[in-house]
Scaffold this active site. Structure first.
Site, PDB file in Angstrom:
ATOM      1  N   ASP A  10       0.957  -1.294  -0.006  1.00 27.68           N
ATOM      2  CA  ASP A  10      -0.058   0.101   0.021  1.00 27.68           C
ATOM      3  C   ASP A  10       0.676   1.053  -0.087  1.00 27.68           C
ATOM      4  OD1 ASP A  10      -0.792   0.577   3.665  1.00 27.68           O
ATOM      5  OD2 ASP A  10       0.928  -0.514   2.580  1.00 27.68           O
ATOM      6  N   ASP A  15       6.692   1.186   1.786  1.00 25.62           N
ATOM      7  CA  ASP A  15       6.581   0.417   0.863  1.00 25.62           C
ATOM      8  C   ASP A  15       7.169   0.558  -0.479  1.00 25.62           C
ATOM      9  OD1 ASP A  15       3.906   1.034   2.493  1.00 25.62           O
ATOM     10  OD2 ASP A  15       3.417  -0.938   1.669  1.00 25.62           O
ATOM     11  N   ASN A  39      -2.541   2.830   3.396  1.00 26.84           N
ATOM     12  CA  ASN A  39      -1.785   4.005   3.727  1.00 26.84           C
ATOM     13  C   ASN A  39      -2.764   5.059   2.835  1.00 26.84           C
ATOM     14  OD1 ASN A  39       0.119   3.154   5.411  1.00 26.84           O
ATOM     15  ND2 ASN A  39       1.391   2.605   3.596  1.00 26.84           N
ATOM     16  N   THR A 122       3.154  -5.991   2.602  1.00 22.78           N
ATOM     17  CA  THR A 122       3.297  -4.863   3.158  1.00 22.78           C
ATOM     18  C   THR A 122       2.364  -3.874   3.734  1.00 22.78           C
ATOM     19  OG1 THR A 122       4.301  -3.623   1.658  1.00 22.78           O
ATOM     20  CG2 THR A 122       5.781  -5.021   2.544  1.00 22.78           C
ATOM     21  N   PHE A 163      -0.772  -0.816  12.479  1.00 19.55           N
ATOM     22  CA  PHE A 163      -1.658  -0.392  11.297  1.00 19.55           C
ATOM     23  C   PHE A 163      -2.191  -1.301  10.537  1.00 19.55           C
ATOM     24  CE2 PHE A 163      -3.867   2.214   8.877  1.00 19.55           C
ATOM     25  CZ  PHE A 163      -3.443   1.884   7.299  1.00 19.55           C
ATOM     26  N   ASN A 164      -1.374  -2.389   9.808  1.00 15.89           N
ATOM     27  CA  ASN A 164      -1.809  -3.278   8.785  1.00 15.89           C
ATOM     28  C   ASN A 164      -2.740  -4.313   9.331  1.00 15.89           C
ATOM     29  OD1 ASN A 164      -0.289  -2.182   6.896  1.00 15.89           O
ATOM     30  ND2 ASN A 164       1.648  -3.201   7.067  1.00 15.89           N
ATOM     31  N   HIS A 233       9.749   0.035   8.036  1.00 15.70           N
ATOM     32  CA  HIS A 233       8.657  -1.341   8.203  1.00 15.70           C
ATOM     33  C   HIS A 233       8.771  -2.373   7.380  1.00 15.70           C
ATOM     34  CE1 HIS A 233       7.134   0.826  11.815  1.00 15.70           C
ATOM     35  NE2 HIS A 233       6.841   1.673  10.926  1.00 15.70           N
ATOM     36  N   ASP A 234       8.473  -1.755   6.007  1.00 21.38           N
ATOM     37  CA  ASP A 234       8.342  -2.968   4.961  1.00 21.38           C
ATOM     38  C   ASP A 234       9.404  -3.713   4.411  1.00 21.38           C
ATOM     39  OD1 ASP A 234       5.398  -0.781   4.162  1.00 21.38           O
ATOM     40  OD2 ASP A 234       5.419  -2.284   5.393  1.00 21.38           O
TER      41      ASP A 234
HETATM   42  O1  RIB Z   1       2.546  -0.167  10.737  1.00 23.21           O
HETATM   43  C1  RIB Z   1       3.504   0.081   9.631  1.00 23.21           C
HETATM   44  C2  RIB Z   1       2.883  -0.252   8.464  1.00 23.21           C
HETATM   45  O2  RIB Z   1       1.579   0.608   8.272  1.00 23.21           O
HETATM   46  C3  RIB Z   1       3.668  -0.169   7.277  1.00 23.21           C
HETATM   47  O3  RIB Z   1       3.363  -1.292   6.346  1.00 23.21           O
HETATM   48  C4  RIB Z   1       3.122   1.048   6.810  1.00 23.21           C
HETATM   49  O4  RIB Z   1       3.623   1.207   5.220  1.00 23.21           O
HETATM   50  C5  RIB Z   1       1.888   1.063   7.020  1.00 23.21           C
HETATM   51  O5  RIB Z   1       1.212   0.282   5.982  1.00 23.21           O
HETATM   52 CA    CA Z   2       2.850  -0.490   3.951  1.00 21.60          CA
END
Ligand code: RIB
Ligand code: CA
Length: 302
Positions: A10, A15, A39, A122, A163-164, A233-234
């Site tokens: 996303d 990403d 996102n 991701t 979040f994801n 993160h990703d």
């Molecule tokens: O919490 C981090 C995740 O949430 C990452 O994948 C970032 O791109 C958002 O999507």
């Molecule tokens: Ca992401």
């Protein structure tokens, strides 16, 4: 032989960096990119995926659009972490092409039946869950699923949830109980994958990919003011495929709270107190040299 991967994402600043890390790594072949809302709305995330591939001169890599909302939960307005476009900050031209006509889950199925694929996710896991439900045969052909999401510990969008997983907890639960070989790369390790200001300034002078990464980190850093660096993160999920030795993983039973107060909580049974069989390989530690390794890889793209 490179490991063929599909990146379901996303974009999203981190990403986009994950896409670049995949392209910079000869250990993997990025066969396709699929987009999901998260996102930013889907029309932005699918466009951003193409914009990143355009920047890197990769018109050969197909992009397919997938789900524009969670499986069950109400659609949500994304926060301002990534800006209205989902990738605010860098000045990138509009996408040079449209996504392919196929739905993301159908493209994943077509490619998975062609050869053993690793599906790296991701963003919210909506596309992955839909793929598992619609294409069980192709799902059985998958090598494995690696997703960035969840946490053994605290969340980042609520105290309970990352979040994801919060975005689509029902999809995440479907993935965890799928029986496919699943690896979870959560905040416990991605919050240690911090790009420092010095590393980012070094990247800025290292070619097109380095400069774009630096601009993405510049913007993403705004939403992480109190941290000693910016968590990418990703890219850690991609790294788990490229160089598995960078992460320590433990096989645990993982369930997902699809309720309300703790919606999106990944319940990682690290001490095996439930007696339930492990179903997910959970990342518990990351090599201290990760961000140096990652930034040098991306810089190598030129
Ligand atoms: O919490 C981090 C995740 O949430 C990452 O994948 C970032 O791109 C958002 O999507
Ligand atoms: Ca992401």
């Amino acid at each position: 032989m490179p490991i063929p991967i599909i990146l379901d994402c996303d974009p999203g600043h981190d990403d986009a960096i994950a896409i670049m890390l995949a392209l910079a790594s000869p250990e993997v072949e990025l066969v396709a990119v699929t987009a999901v809302s998260g996102n930013a709305p889907l029309h932005h995330t699918r466009a951003n995926a193409i914009r990143v591939l355009d920047h890197l001169g990769r018109p050969d890599i197909p992009v397919a659009a997938g789900a524009d909302r969670p499986l069950v939960q109400d659609p949500f307005a994304p926060g301002d972490t990534h800006g209205p476009s989902g990738m605010d900050g860098p000045e990138l031209p509009p996408p040079s092409r449209q996504p392919v006509p196929a739905h993301a889950i159908d493209l994943i199925a077509e490619l998975a039946l062609d050869r053993p694929l690793t599906l790296v996710a991701t963003g919210p896991l909506t596309n992955v869950a839909l793929f598992l439900a619609r294409h069980p045969g192709a799902a059985a052909a998958l090598q494995r699923i690696v997703f960035m999401g969840g946490a053994i510990g605290l969340g980042n969008v609520t105290p309970a949830a990352e979040f994801n997983i919060w975005a689509d907890p029902d999809a995440a639960r479907r993935v965890c109980i799928s029986g496919v070989h699943v690896t979870m790369v959560g905040l416990d390790v991605t919050h240690q994958a911090l790009v420092t200001r010095e590393q980012n300034d070094h990247l800025r002078s290292r070619g097109r990919a380095g400069r774009l990464t630096a601009e993405l980190v510049d913007y993403y850093a705004r939403s992480h003011p109190g941290m000693p660096g910016t968590p990418i993160h990703d890219a850690v999920a991609v790294a788990q495929v490229v160089n598995p030795d960078l992460l320590t993983v433990e096989h645990c039973h993982v369930d997902v709270d699809c309720g309300s107060l703790s919606r999106g909580r990944t319940l990682v049974d690290r001490f095996h107190v439930t007696g339930l069989d492990p179903n997910v390989h959970v990342a518990t530690a990351i090599d201290r040299g990760f961000t140096s390794w990652m930034t040098e890889r991306i810089a190598s793209l030129g």
